[in-house]
Each structure stands twice: as C-alpha cells, then as structure tokens.
Design an enzyme around this catalytic site. Structure first.
Site, PDB file in Angstrom:
ATOM      1  N   ARG A 121       0.844  -1.194   0.000  1.00 51.06           N
ATOM      2  CA  ARG A 121       0.000   0.000   0.000  1.00 51.06           C
ATOM      3  C   ARG A 121       0.872   1.233   0.000  1.00 51.06           C
ATOM      4  O   ARG A 121       1.723   1.380   0.870  1.00 51.06           O
ATOM      5  CB  ARG A 121      -0.848   0.029   1.291  1.00 51.06           C
ATOM      6  CG  ARG A 121      -2.127  -0.653   1.162  1.00 51.06           C
ATOM      7  CD  ARG A 121      -3.105  -0.377   2.251  1.00 51.06           C
ATOM      8  NE  ARG A 121      -2.686   0.238   3.501  1.00 51.06           N
ATOM      9  CZ  ARG A 121      -3.541   0.581   4.448  1.00 51.06           C
ATOM     10  NH1 ARG A 121      -4.821   0.377   4.284  1.00 51.06           N
ATOM     11  NH2 ARG A 121      -3.124   1.113   5.565  1.00 51.06           N
ATOM     12  N   THR A 157      -1.212   7.469  -0.517  1.00 51.51           N
ATOM     13  CA  THR A 157      -2.522   7.321  -1.188  1.00 51.51           C
ATOM     14  C   THR A 157      -3.320   6.135  -0.644  1.00 51.51           C
ATOM     15  O   THR A 157      -4.527   6.046  -0.860  1.00 51.51           O
ATOM     16  CB  THR A 157      -2.329   7.089  -2.694  1.00 51.51           C
ATOM     17  OG1 THR A 157      -1.640   5.835  -2.868  1.00 51.51           O
ATOM     18  CG2 THR A 157      -1.524   8.198  -3.331  1.00 51.51           C
ATOM     19  N   ASP A 175       0.101  -3.253  12.024  1.00 48.32           N
ATOM     20  CA  ASP A 175       0.620  -3.597  10.691  1.00 48.32           C
ATOM     21  C   ASP A 175       1.004  -5.078  10.689  1.00 48.32           C
ATOM     22  O   ASP A 175       1.954  -5.496  11.349  1.00 48.32           O
ATOM     23  CB  ASP A 175       1.845  -2.723  10.378  1.00 48.32           C
ATOM     24  CG  ASP A 175       2.316  -2.924   8.955  1.00 48.32           C
ATOM     25  OD1 ASP A 175       2.315  -1.941   8.192  1.00 48.32           O
ATOM     26  OD2 ASP A 175       2.668  -4.070   8.580  1.00 48.32           O
ATOM     27  N   ASP A 233       4.648  -5.999   9.643  1.00 50.94           N
ATOM     28  CA  ASP A 233       5.631  -5.636  10.672  1.00 50.94           C
ATOM     29  C   ASP A 233       5.558  -6.590  11.858  1.00 50.94           C
ATOM     30  O   ASP A 233       6.580  -7.004  12.416  1.00 50.94           O
ATOM     31  CB  ASP A 233       5.390  -4.202  11.155  1.00 50.94           C
ATOM     32  CG  ASP A 233       5.889  -3.169  10.154  1.00 50.94           C
ATOM     33  OD1 ASP A 233       6.631  -3.546   9.225  1.00 50.94           O
ATOM     34  OD2 ASP A 233       5.530  -1.986  10.298  1.00 50.94           O
TER      35      ASP A 233
HETATM   36  C1  PRP Z   1      -1.210  -4.888   4.292  1.00 48.48           C
HETATM   37  C2  PRP Z   1      -2.007  -6.171   4.306  1.00 48.48           C
HETATM   38  C3  PRP Z   1      -2.786  -6.076   3.020  1.00 48.48           C
HETATM   39  C4  PRP Z   1      -3.061  -4.593   2.906  1.00 48.48           C
HETATM   40  C5  PRP Z   1      -4.465  -4.318   3.309  1.00 48.48           C
HETATM   41  O1  PRP Z   1      -0.090  -4.992   3.476  1.00 48.48           O
HETATM   42  O2  PRP Z   1      -1.193  -7.320   4.403  1.00 48.48           O
HETATM   43  O3  PRP Z   1      -2.090  -6.563   1.901  1.00 48.48           O
HETATM   44  O4  PRP Z   1      -2.161  -3.939   3.794  1.00 48.48           O
HETATM   45  O5  PRP Z   1      -4.786  -2.990   3.123  1.00 48.48           O
HETATM   46  P1  PRP Z   1      -5.889  -2.491   2.065  1.00 48.48           P
HETATM   47  O6  PRP Z   1      -7.067  -3.382   2.216  1.00 48.48           O
HETATM   48  O7  PRP Z   1      -6.157  -1.080   2.481  1.00 48.48           O
HETATM   49  O8  PRP Z   1      -5.281  -2.567   0.704  1.00 48.48           O
HETATM   50  P2  PRP Z   1       0.940  -3.773   3.270  1.00 48.48           P
HETATM   51  O9  PRP Z   1       0.498  -2.931   2.145  1.00 48.48           O
HETATM   52  O10 PRP Z   1       1.170  -3.111   4.586  1.00 48.48           O
HETATM   53  O11 PRP Z   1       2.231  -4.501   2.741  1.00 48.48           O
HETATM   54  P3  PRP Z   1       3.259  -5.477   3.500  1.00 48.48           P
HETATM   55  O12 PRP Z   1       2.547  -6.789   3.723  1.00 48.48           O
HETATM   56  O13 PRP Z   1       4.363  -5.605   2.515  1.00 48.48           O
HETATM   57  O14 PRP Z   1       3.679  -4.845   4.791  1.00 48.48           O
HETATM   58  N1  URA Z   2      -2.566  -3.193   6.701  1.00 51.06           N
HETATM   59  C1  URA Z   2      -2.266  -3.702   7.899  1.00 51.06           C
HETATM   60  O1  URA Z   2      -1.271  -4.421   8.064  1.00 51.06           O
HETATM   61  N2  URA Z   2      -3.056  -3.390   8.938  1.00 51.06           N
HETATM   62  C2  URA Z   2      -4.145  -2.621   8.810  1.00 51.06           C
HETATM   63  O2  URA Z   2      -4.850  -2.381   9.803  1.00 51.06           O
HETATM   64  C3  URA Z   2      -4.441  -2.101   7.533  1.00 51.06           C
HETATM   65  C4  URA Z   2      -3.641  -2.417   6.487  1.00 51.06           C
END
Ligand code: PRP
Ligand code: URA
Length: 213
Positions: free
Chosen positions: A108, A112, A204, A207
C-alpha cells in the site's frame, strides 16, 4: 469450472477468536504472533475446504471391500499476498500438502493507501484450480481487489479470499468489484482510522509477522 457465488463467512470458532485476540495484543511477540498466525489459518482451512467435492472410491479394509469418499482431485492453489500473506502458507500446506503456491507482491502506498503491484507468479493451470488468496488484513480492500484482478487476468475462476480481520469498508469494496468471490474471515472489525488502519485491528500485519517497523 463453475463460477461461485460471493459469500462472506465469519469463522468465529472459540479457538479462532481466542487466538486472534492474542494476535491483536500489542505485547504479543513476533515469535508468538507467527505461531498464532499458523494455528489460526490451519483452523480456518478446515472450514474453508468444506465445499471441496468428493468422489466415491472402492477400497478394501482388512475386514471387507467398501465404497467410501475421497477428494475428487480438484486441485488447490494457495496465493499469499506479500508480505503478510506468507505467514499463512505453512498452516494451509499442513492441511493441503499437495497445493501449489503462487505469489502476488503488493504494497500500500503510504500516502494514497492505493495498492502497488510488484510481482505475480502463479501456477500455469490456475484456471483449473480452487484459488485461495490469503492476506491477514482486508482494510480499504484495495489490495484484495488488485490481488483478485491479478489472478482473474491469468484465468482463475473459482476464487476465495481468506483473511483474519476485515473492515466493513474492505468487504464492501471487494464485494462490489468481485461479487463472485467468497470472503472468509475470522473477525469483522469496526472501521478504519485516518491512516486506513483497521480499528481495533492488530496494527501492521507485515511488521508484526516479520519484526520490522
Ligand atoms: C497490508 C495487508 C494487506 C493490505 C491491506 O499490506 O497485508 O495486503 O495492507 O490494506 P488495504 O485493504 O487497504 O489494501 P501492506 O500494504 O502493509 O504490505 P506489506 O505486507 O508488505 O507490509
Ligand atoms: N494493513 C495492515 O497491516 N493493517 C491494517 O490495519 C491495515 C492495512
């Protein structure tokens, strides 16, 4: 393969609720979070595979011949959304060890909140498989919609989106974009905050799973 009708199923078995609550707690360590993720997805997979078709097979026990049920050989693909979806792969494979694994890389954009795709590698016969896209969080739904777009573009028809925690906004967005996709979740939370994080959520997911910040 026939298309499915979109459903939202909440897998709220007490064991799943208990483990998801422990994952939410901020003092839960990375090690424990990882273990819990594996346990929860293993439990969810029992329910998520309930609709797999069976066929009659003739077998012989030490006592007699008999006709019993076995899986009809419908093949499964597990498709984690990187990074956090990776925490679900081992748990699913412990139940369906023959499944193929595809990967979709999305993150994400921090400003944005829109998904940015950076990788997609799927089994070549994805059109013939029951596709389980796995990602712990369904927040705005942007990543889930993009992940489903990605597998549909390559021919997938029978698609399930499986996550731990979903916000109402994410469910609505995914249903609107892909009304044929079943959504299986462990918990439906209240809303999103100003940073598009799920409230109360678990923070997150990537993380917490990988110990990054
Ligand atoms: C997180 C999660 C989803 C997304 C959800 O990933 O694992 O993929 O956010 O958010 P959304 O429904 O608003 O799109 P992130 O983008 O943080 O990536 P990462 O797993 O690499 O940390
Ligand atoms: N991605 C995450 O990991 N946690 C949230 O709450 C939303 C998006």
């Amino acid at each position: 393969m026939e298309k499915k009708t979109g459903r939202v199923l909440v897998f709220d078995h007490p064991l799943i609720q208990h483990k998801v609550t422990r994952m939410r707690m901020k003092e839960t360590s990375t090690k424990e979070f990882r273990e819990l993720a594996k346990e929860v997805i293993t439990l969810m997979t029992f329910e998520a595979t309930r609709d797999l078709p069976l066929k009659d097979v003739e077998i012989e026990t030490p006592i007699c011949k008999t006709t019993k049920k076995m899986l009809a050989g419908e093949d499964i693909a597990v498709v984690p959304v990187l990074r956090a979806g990776l925490g679900f792969v081992d748990g699913m494979l412990s139940i369906v060890p023959g499944a193929r694994v595809g990967h979709i890389g999305l993150y994400r954009d921090p400003d944005t909140h829109l998904p940015v795709e950076y990788y997609c590698k799927l089994p070549g016969d994805i059109d013939k498989r029951h596709v389980y896209i796995v990602d712990p969080m369904l927040a705005t739904g942007g990543s889930a919609v993009a992940a489903v777009d990605c597998v549909k573009k390559r021919g997938a028809v029978n698609i399930i989106f499986m996550c731990l925690i979903a916000a109402p906004e994410g469910i609505e967005a995914l249903q609107k974009a892909h009304p044929d996709v079943d959504i299986y979740i462990a918990a439906k939370d209240d809303c999103l905050n100003e940073n598009a994080y799920i409230v109360p959520g678990l923070g997150d997911a990537g993380d917490r799973l990988f110990g990054t910040k």
